[in-house]
Enzyme design. Structure first.
Site: not given
Length: 407
Positions: A69, A291, A318
């Site tokens: 990503g 995260d 995500k």
């Protein structure tokens, strides 16, 4: 490949060398492509950083970045200023479901030539590189800081630099500050006043220098969890870390004090020591470090304590919808989880079901966050190779400190 982590007990003292930060590496790799005069050391050995390097060096007109990503966002900006170059930027099926419209529209406002090849607002995209002369743009700041960083990384190469106005609440400020600090470290001029970021143009060469990438704090999070679940006196040394880190996830040092884990900085290492057992309910706002949410949720579940985690609105876009994935897998283990679009509430549970098979959803952090549970019960991790996205040697490193792992 599925693996089984037998119920394990780790060594009283151990040490692990962790690869360079994926976040820092990918930013610096792009800057190095724009300014080849500086050298990088301790670059991440993650899949994402390998894919970033490969894409930057590719001469193909089709660039496939798979699940990466960060690379998708950063390369969208990078290829938009490569004059005379035309590429199609694509990725995995999940990548084609991850939104990129906000970044594309900002680049288009600056004059970029970008078109969608399938679904409006999503990869794959066709980019025709050109000279961008406009320098003022506004961007919604509450979705992904990677959109902001992507613009900042190419800003100095724009003829008139960049004046970026951020609208609304700013997500993941530490990641924006990381980008700006790295720009400054390479010799570029920036300012961040109220909601406006300015990057001065710098189209010439920079002074040659060597930059060393700090090791990844997100990867360190799993060892904080392991120490939290271990006996008092357990100690793990991790290399290489700085006390004045640019990485938002370095907040682990403060957060894991609440789990009885002390962190000591010694030259370029951190020493994690289990000092006491703290089983009070926890509440953390992780808007600046989303995260590590999975790691913290599993730590709390394993210790049988309740937690409220907020600031998690970016987890839905995500590698998977991490909030749904966490709820599903923890409940398979016997836990009780409630989620909203931006929060997770875990109720205390004294029961952990044994030998449950944990789905990883093509998400490296799902695999690694659940691994410390093996200090309590045997656990099966599906598609264990997914860890290569950010930490390829993870399972070998766990074995080195005492985890028993079988295929």
């Amino acid at each position: 490949m599925n693996i089984t982590l037998q119920k394990s007990k780790i060594a009283k003292q151990s040490s692990v060398q962790i690869t360079g930060s994926k976040s820092e590496s990918n930013r610096l790799l792009l800057l190095q492509a724009l300014y080849p005069e500086f050298e990088l050391k301790n670059v991440s050995n993650s899949d994402d950083s390998h894919l970033m390097t490969k894409a930057l060096n590719s001469t193909s007109n089709i660039i496939d970045i798979h699940h990466a990503g960060t690379a998708m966002r950063f390369l969208t900006a990078y290829f938009s200023i490569q004059e005379g170059r035309e590429v199609i930027l694509t990725g995995s099926q999940r990548m084609k479901e991850r939104p990129i419209k906000i970044l594309v529209e900002a680049l288009q406002d600056l004059g970029a030539d970008i078109t969608y090849q399938a679904n409006e607002g999503f990869p794959p995209i066709r980019i025709k590189g050109k000279k961008l002369t406009k320098h003022q743009v506004s961007l919604k700041a509450n979705v992904s800081s990677q959109y902001i960083s992507a613009l900042l990384l190419i800003a100095s190469k724009l003829e008139n630099g960049l004046e970026l106005t951020l609208e609304g609440n700013i997500t993941s400020v530490p990641y924006i500050n990381m980008t700006l600090s790295l720009l400054n470290e390479t010799g570029l001029e920036t300012s961040f006043v109220e909601n406006t970021i300015t990057v001065k143009p710098h189209v010439k060469s920079l002074e040659p220098k060597t930059l060393v990438v700090e090791s990844d704090w997100s990867s360190a999070s799993y060892y904080f969890s392991i120490v939290a679940l271990s006996d008092i006196g357990t100690e793990i040394t991790l290399t290489s870390y700085k006390e004045n880190s640019l990485q938002g996830d370095s907040v682990l040092v403060e957060i894991y004090k609440h789990f009885g884990v002390a962190t000591k900085f010694e030259s370029n290492t951190i020493v994690l020591t289990k000092k006491n057992q703290n089983l009070e309910p926890k509440a953390f706002n992780l808007v600046n470090a989303p995260d590590i949410a999975q790691t913290i949720a599993v730590t709390c579940f394993a210790l049988g304590i309740s937690c409220d985690l907020t600031g998690l609105h970016t987890l839905k876009i995500k590698e998977t919808d991490r909030l749904v994935a966490l709820k599903t897998e923890i409940e398979k283990l016997g836990g009780e989880v409630n989620i909203t679009d931006e929060s997770l509430h875990l109720s205390a549970s004294k029961i952990i079901k044994e030998s449950v098979s944990i789905a990883t959803y093509n998400d490296h952090r799902m695999a690694m966050a659940f691994a410390p549970l093996a200090l309590k019960v045997p656990v099966i991790i599906e598609d264990s190779g997914v860890v290569s996205k950010s930490y390829p040697t993870f399972w070998d490193d766990l074995k080195s400190i005492g985890f028993e792992i079988t295929q």
